[in-house]
Design an enzyme around this catalytic site. Structure first.
Site, mmCIF file in Angstrom:
data_model
loop_
_atom_site.group_PDB
_atom_site.id
_atom_site.type_symbol
_atom_site.label_atom_id
_atom_site.label_comp_id
_atom_site.label_asym_id
_atom_site.label_seq_id
_atom_site.Cartn_x
_atom_site.Cartn_y
_atom_site.Cartn_z
ATOM 1 N N HIS A 240 24.824 3.313 13.883
ATOM 2 C CA HIS A 240 26.185 3.815 13.718
ATOM 3 C C HIS A 240 26.753 4.376 15.019
ATOM 4 C CE1 HIS A 240 29.661 5.768 12.062
ATOM 5 N NE2 HIS A 240 29.173 6.979 12.226
ATOM 6 N N ASP B 198 33.329 1.980 14.616
ATOM 7 C CA ASP B 198 32.495 2.070 13.414
ATOM 8 C C ASP B 198 32.979 3.072 12.370
ATOM 9 O OD1 ASP B 198 30.391 0.481 12.493
ATOM 10 O OD2 ASP B 198 29.011 2.162 12.536
ATOM 11 N N SER C 208 33.720 7.197 14.462
ATOM 12 C CA SER C 208 33.488 7.786 13.148
ATOM 13 C C SER C 208 34.558 8.833 12.825
ATOM 14 C CB SER C 208 32.077 8.379 13.092
ATOM 15 O OG SER C 208 31.694 8.652 11.773
#
Length: 321
Positions: free
Chosen positions: A307, A195, A170
């Site tokens: 996530h 991700d 991220s």
């Protein structure tokens, strides 16, 4: 290193890592919510102060006896998390890597965890790229000058140095991409991003603000923090939550647009070997979809998880890495 990935010979995800039907929170009892120490997953932890600055970074390490003729993996966590979100992945890589050719280091980014800087609120991408490049290069200097690793100026000795592979989730993924594009990291070999994709990240910024607004700023106890992370599906793995959620304050966090702007182009322009791990194809933007079809990077999909892939399904990133 990446041979198994490119041959498509990876084993399936361990089904025990994913809970179906009844939610994980419904399956757990009150006694299941407890914390464990980082030392169950890492060999050691220490603070590193960058020369000429007031910035001291908390790092966690494993396989610290590896100083040359191998790989150095550096892990960067996502926004609002800490290095300990990598605990299970690092532990599984260490146990699988019997020949011990891989050294691993995770660090708390500024404004996160136990890292203390001259300006903890400055999370601009330029500042975090500086942190990343300076810390990794200084860490390599420590290995080669103080720990007996390969060093020197001649070409033969240079080849003995650890090949650096940076892994980011991220926010951390944005940092490693943009740092890689500057060519500032010595001996950079590979780039692994988990991700985060420019197009979908920018589209999600508005909804992310409302999600963060509902996130508790603090908890009465670590136990309450772990409970919340599971019940809210923030983390879908109780073992990971027990080690990664060791703090109860400073849960506030925000996102900046500059983290994600130009991300796809910079990812594709990197000269390092590239691997993108996503929770689903819906996260791919148009530029990356076309590039993936052209074979410009390796794409791995790990469906059925959230996530925070490295916490939810640690066997997935471990196998792919």
């Amino acid at each position: 290193m990446f041979r198994g990935i490119y041959k498509g010979s990876l084993p399936p995800i361990d089904p025990s890592s994913i809970h179906h039907g009844e939610s994980l929170a419904d399956q757990l009892q009150d006694k299941d919510y407890y914390s464990v120490g980082w030392n169950q997953y890492f060999d050691q932890s220490r603070d590193i102060k960058l020369p000429g600055t007031e910035n001291t970074f908390r790092i966690y390490e494993s396989n610290v006896d590896v100083v040359d003729n191998g790989y150095l993996f550096v892990f960067l966590h996502g926004g609002g998390y800490t290095s300990l979100s990598w605990s299970l992945v690092v532990d599984k890589i260490k146990k699988k890597n019997l020949e011990k050719k891989v050294r691993m280091m995770c660090y708390d980014c500024r404004g996160h965890g136990e890292t203390k800087t001259s300006d903890d609120s400055n999370l601009s991408i330029e500042t975090m790229v500086d942190d990343c490049a300076n810390l990794i290069n200084y860490y390599q200097d420590i290995i080669y000058k103080n720990e007996g690793g390969g060093g020197g100026n001649d070409d033969d000795d240079q080849k003995e140095r650890l090949k650096v592979i940076i892994v980011g989730h991220s926010m951390g993924g944005s940092v490693v991409i943009k740092t890689s594009s500057t060519n500032r990291i010595n001996n950079l070999f590979g780039l692994i991003v988990i991700d985060v994709v420019e197009g979908t990240a920018l589209l999600a910024l508005s909804s992310m603000k409302s999600i963060l607004a509902k996130r508790p700023k603090s908890f009465d106890s670590v136990k309450d923090a772990i409970k919340w992370s599971i019940s809210s599906n923030t983390v879908k793995n109780i073992e990971s939550a027990r080690v990664s959620l060791y703090f109860i304050n400073n849960f506030f966090f925000f996102f900046l647009t500059d983290w994600f702007s130009g991300l796809s182009k910079e990812f594709l322009s990197s000269m390092a070997l590239k691997l993108l791990i996503l929770a689903g194809t819906d996260r791919l933007d148009r530029e990356l979809t076309i590039a993936q079809m052209q074979g410009k990077f390796q794409l791995i999909l790990l469906p059925l998880c959230g996530h925070v892939i490295q916490e939810d399904v640690p066997t997935g990133p471990k196998i792919n890495i």
